[in-house]
Motif scaffolding. Sequence first.
Motif, PDB file in Angstrom:
ATOM      1  N   TYR A 269       0.808  -1.217   0.000  1.00 46.75           N
ATOM      2  CA  TYR A 269       0.000   0.000   0.000  1.00 46.75           C
ATOM      3  C   TYR A 269       0.841   1.266   0.000  1.00 46.75           C
ATOM      4  O   TYR A 269       0.460   2.275  -0.607  1.00 46.75           O
ATOM      5  N   ALA A 270       1.990   1.227   0.657  1.00 47.94           N
ATOM      6  CA  ALA A 270       2.853   2.414   0.696  1.00 47.94           C
ATOM      7  C   ALA A 270       3.377   2.783  -0.687  1.00 47.94           C
ATOM      8  O   ALA A 270       3.630   3.961  -0.971  1.00 47.94           O
ATOM      9  N   THR A 271       3.533   1.778  -1.552  1.00 46.14           N
ATOM     10  CA  THR A 271       4.077   2.024  -2.896  1.00 46.14           C
ATOM     11  C   THR A 271       3.009   2.029  -3.985  1.00 46.14           C
ATOM     12  O   THR A 271       3.337   2.065  -5.170  1.00 46.14           O
ATOM     13  N   ASN A 272       1.726   1.966  -3.597  1.00 46.67           N
ATOM     14  CA  ASN A 272       0.639   1.887  -4.581  1.00 46.67           C
ATOM     15  C   ASN A 272       0.834   0.731  -5.554  1.00 46.67           C
ATOM     16  O   ASN A 272       0.526   0.830  -6.745  1.00 46.67           O
ATOM     17  N   GLY A 273       1.385  -0.370  -5.038  1.00 46.04           N
ATOM     18  CA  GLY A 273       1.564  -1.547  -5.877  1.00 46.04           C
ATOM     19  C   GLY A 273       2.796  -1.513  -6.750  1.00 46.04           C
ATOM     20  O   GLY A 273       3.003  -2.418  -7.562  1.00 46.04           O
ATOM     21  N   ALA A 274       3.637  -0.498  -6.597  1.00 43.49           N
ATOM     22  CA  ALA A 274       4.805  -0.366  -7.476  1.00 43.49           C
ATOM     23  C   ALA A 274       5.971  -1.253  -7.068  1.00 43.49           C
ATOM     24  O   ALA A 274       6.887  -1.482  -7.860  1.00 43.49           O
ATOM     25  N   ALA A 275       5.970  -1.754  -5.833  1.00 44.12           N
ATOM     26  CA  ALA A 275       7.049  -2.651  -5.395  1.00 44.12           C
ATOM     27  C   ALA A 275       6.977  -3.958  -6.172  1.00 44.12           C
ATOM     28  O   ALA A 275       5.884  -4.471  -6.457  1.00 44.12           O
ATOM     29  N   SER A 276       8.112  -4.523  -6.517  1.00 42.23           N
ATOM     30  CA  SER A 276       8.140  -5.787  -7.254  1.00 42.23           C
ATOM     31  C   SER A 276       7.829  -6.949  -6.321  1.00 42.23           C
ATOM     32  O   SER A 276       7.938  -6.836  -5.088  1.00 42.23           O
ATOM     33  N   VAL A 277       7.445  -8.068  -6.899  1.00 42.67           N
ATOM     34  CA  VAL A 277       7.180  -9.269  -6.114  1.00 42.67           C
ATOM     35  C   VAL A 277       8.430  -9.661  -5.329  1.00 42.67           C
ATOM     36  O   VAL A 277       8.352 -10.055  -4.159  1.00 42.67           O
ATOM     37  N   LYS A 278       9.591  -9.512  -5.960  1.00 40.18           N
ATOM     38  CA  LYS A 278      10.856  -9.845  -5.291  1.00 40.18           C
ATOM     39  C   LYS A 278      11.078  -8.957  -4.074  1.00 40.18           C
ATOM     40  O   LYS A 278      11.463  -9.437  -2.997  1.00 40.18           O
ATOM     41  N   GLN A 279      10.856  -7.655  -4.219  1.00 41.09           N
ATOM     42  CA  GLN A 279      11.028  -6.727  -3.101  1.00 41.09           C
ATOM     43  C   GLN A 279      10.079  -7.058  -1.956  1.00 41.09           C
ATOM     44  O   GLN A 279      10.466  -7.062  -0.792  1.00 41.09           O
ATOM     45  N   ILE A 280       8.852  -7.360  -2.300  1.00 44.43           N
ATOM     46  CA  ILE A 280       7.857  -7.674  -1.278  1.00 44.43           C
ATOM     47  C   ILE A 280       8.246  -8.947  -0.535  1.00 44.43           C
ATOM     48  O   ILE A 280       8.165  -9.019   0.697  1.00 44.43           O
ATOM     49  N   ALA A 281       8.685  -9.945  -1.276  1.00 45.85           N
ATOM     50  CA  ALA A 281       9.087 -11.211  -0.654  1.00 45.85           C
ATOM     51  C   ALA A 281      10.269 -11.012   0.286  1.00 45.85           C
ATOM     52  O   ALA A 281      10.326 -11.599   1.367  1.00 45.85           O
ATOM     53  N   GLU A 282      11.211 -10.169  -0.122  1.00 43.36           N
ATOM     54  CA  GLU A 282      12.389  -9.925   0.715  1.00 43.36           C
ATOM     55  C   GLU A 282      12.020  -9.179   1.997  1.00 43.36           C
ATOM     56  O   GLU A 282      12.497  -9.524   3.081  1.00 43.36           O
ATOM     57  N   ILE A 283      11.184  -8.160   1.887  1.00 46.36           N
ATOM     58  CA  ILE A 283      10.768  -7.384   3.057  1.00 46.36           C
ATOM     59  C   ILE A 283       9.975  -8.258   4.033  1.00 46.36           C
ATOM     60  O   ILE A 283      10.159  -8.185   5.263  1.00 46.36           O
ATOM     61  N   ALA A 284       9.103  -9.096   3.485  1.00 40.38           N
ATOM     62  CA  ALA A 284       8.264  -9.929   4.330  1.00 40.38           C
ATOM     63  C   ALA A 284       8.979 -11.180   4.822  1.00 40.38           C
ATOM     64  O   ALA A 284       8.485 -11.867   5.713  1.00 40.38           O
ATOM     65  N   ASP A 285      10.136 -11.468   4.238  1.00 39.03           N
ATOM     66  CA  ASP A 285      10.857 -12.700   4.552  1.00 39.03           C
ATOM     67  C   ASP A 285       9.950 -13.912   4.333  1.00 39.03           C
ATOM     68  O   ASP A 285       9.810 -14.790   5.191  1.00 39.03           O
ATOM     69  N   TRP A 286       9.357 -13.924   3.147  1.00 39.22           N
ATOM     70  CA  TRP A 286       8.361 -14.926   2.778  1.00 39.22           C
ATOM     71  C   TRP A 286       8.548 -15.203   1.294  1.00 39.22           C
ATOM     72  O   TRP A 286       8.679 -14.273   0.510  1.00 39.22           O
ATOM     73  N   SER A 287       8.560 -16.432   0.881  1.00 38.82           N
ATOM     74  CA  SER A 287       8.838 -16.737  -0.523  1.00 38.82           C
ATOM     75  C   SER A 287       7.699 -16.255  -1.420  1.00 38.82           C
ATOM     76  O   SER A 287       6.529 -16.239  -1.023  1.00 38.82           O
ATOM     77  N   SER A 288       8.051 -15.856  -2.636  1.00 36.53           N
ATOM     78  CA  SER A 288       7.042 -15.387  -3.590  1.00 36.53           C
ATOM     79  C   SER A 288       6.029 -16.483  -3.906  1.00 36.53           C
ATOM     80  O   SER A 288       4.841 -16.195  -4.124  1.00 36.53           O
ATOM     81  N   ARG A 289       6.475 -17.721  -3.899  1.00 36.55           N
ATOM     82  CA  ARG A 289       5.560 -18.836  -4.158  1.00 36.55           C
ATOM     83  C   ARG A 289       4.512 -18.939  -3.048  1.00 36.55           C
ATOM     84  O   ARG A 289       3.320 -19.128  -3.325  1.00 36.55           O
ATOM     85  N   GLN A 290       4.935 -18.801  -1.800  1.00 39.65           N
ATOM     86  CA  GLN A 290       4.000 -18.861  -0.676  1.00 39.65           C
ATOM     87  C   GLN A 290       3.060 -17.657  -0.684  1.00 39.65           C
ATOM     88  O   GLN A 290       1.867 -17.785  -0.390  1.00 39.65           O
TER      89      GLN A 290
END
Length: 253
Positions: free
Chosen positions: A156-177
């Motif tokens: 929400y902070a990026t209006n969806g502009a963050a990549s899936v990779k960035q989100i996975a890294e920040i959340a410490d959660w795999s993109s597949r999960q």
Amino acid sequence: MSQIEYQVTSPDAHLAPFVESYWMVVNTTEQSKDIVVMPDGRVDIHFRYSDSTPFHVSLAGLEHETFHTNIPAHSVMFAVSLKLTAIEYLLHSSIAPILNSRARLSDDFWGISKKDLDSFPHFCQKISDKLIALIKTQREEEKFDTRKLKMFDLIYATNGAASVKQIAEIADWSSRQINRYFNEWFGLSLKTYCTILKFRSSFEHIKEGKLFPENEFSDQSHFIKTVKKYSGHTPKELFRNADDRFVQLSERK
């Protein structure tokens, strides 16, 4: 929309991770208003009635396509727009089955009745009190998954502009999960949801006649392609907004 009363208000800061806004639409005229609703990444709970329909409550799932509807004559609708964080922790039920559709909720959902729609401030306060109590219970029971909270904060902070990779890294959660979670709970992938948020971020620019991409889009072609995919129209056609039929470009923020 000039003859239809519309109000929107933001939630208190402590509800912001779960609630986007409260809003109301009241049509006191003799005529219904045809509108087009575009995907905006929100999950709405509607409390409504009109001369022709009794008070009822419905849950609107996510959309990835536009749909045509109307605001009935002599109708009242109050609503709360939820962020996806609220689905698991406040509604406790997947909305994947109602992608591009709606589900009827109990007429006493969250303790709201027809008389609560007499005052918009009263409605907002009553819903806020209910949600604060629900969140408090979840915190006391340690139900919140910090990975998911971090994930949604970034989305929400990026209006969806963050990549899936960035989100996975920040959340410490795999993109597949993450994608499994999104499909099971919301009915679409993380990437699709982020693209819808980027599309929604263009509404304010289009309203102002800025028919070129902002930070969320890589180039003009990408911008126009995304807008046409989710609205069925070019940015220029949306800006014209004939008859105010694109309601999100007329009133809603």
